[in-house]
Design a protein around this motif. Structure first.
Motif, short mmCIF file in Angstrom:
data_model
loop_
_atom_site.label_atom_id
_atom_site.label_comp_id
_atom_site.label_asym_id
_atom_site.label_seq_id
_atom_site.Cartn_x
_atom_site.Cartn_y
_atom_site.Cartn_z
N ALA A 1 -22.56 42.63 23.24
CA ALA A 1 -21.88 42.00 22.11
C ALA A 1 -20.43 41.74 22.48
N ILE A 2 -19.87 40.71 21.87
CA ILE A 2 -18.45 40.38 22.08
C ILE A 2 -17.82 40.17 20.71
N GLU A 3 -16.72 40.87 20.47
CA GLU A 3 -15.96 40.68 19.24
C GLU A 3 -14.68 39.95 19.62
N SER A 4 -14.47 38.81 19.03
CA SER A 4 -13.33 37.97 19.39
C SER A 4 -12.37 37.87 18.21
N LYS A 5 -11.08 37.95 18.52
CA LYS A 5 -10.05 37.76 17.51
C LYS A 5 -9.09 36.69 18.02
N PRO A 6 -8.58 35.85 17.14
CA PRO A 6 -7.66 34.80 17.60
C PRO A 6 -6.39 35.38 18.20
N ALA A 7 -5.84 34.68 19.16
CA ALA A 7 -4.61 35.14 19.81
C ALA A 7 -3.46 35.08 18.80
#
Length: 95
Positions: free
Chosen positions: A82-88
């Motif tokens: 799984a990958i959890e991405s947050k905006p820069a």
């Protein structure tokens, strides 16, 4: 004829993409240490006083079941589940 060549080219690109993707998942790493715990489907191996790793024992894992105190070398692959991405974060300008 042109359409057939185009389809053949697309098929070749797909084969190359699958082979390249498969090669990335086949890279293996090793970790050597002493078995500290075997609990169900989990193996805990200690390399030194500060480095202890836990591994999931898959049903198709090769080799026998190690015992506590055995020195083992574990071969493993890094596979993303799984990958959890947050905006820069954006920089704010001061006036």
């Amino acid at each position: 004829m042109r359409r057939f060549v185009g389809l053949l080219f697309v098929a070749a690109l797909l084969v190359v993409a699958f082979v390249a993707g498969g090669r990335a998942a086949t890279k293996t790493y090793q970790f050597t240490g002493v078995v500290k715990q075997v609990a169900g489907d989990q193996l805990t191996v200690e390399k030194g006083a500060k480095e202890t790793w836990s591994f999931e024992l898959a049903k198709d894992t090769k080799g026998g079941t190690p015992k506590v105190g055995d020195r083992v070398t574990v071969s493993y692959k890094m596979v993303t589940t799984a990958i959890e991405s947050k905006p820069a974060a954006t920089a704010t300008k001061k006036k």
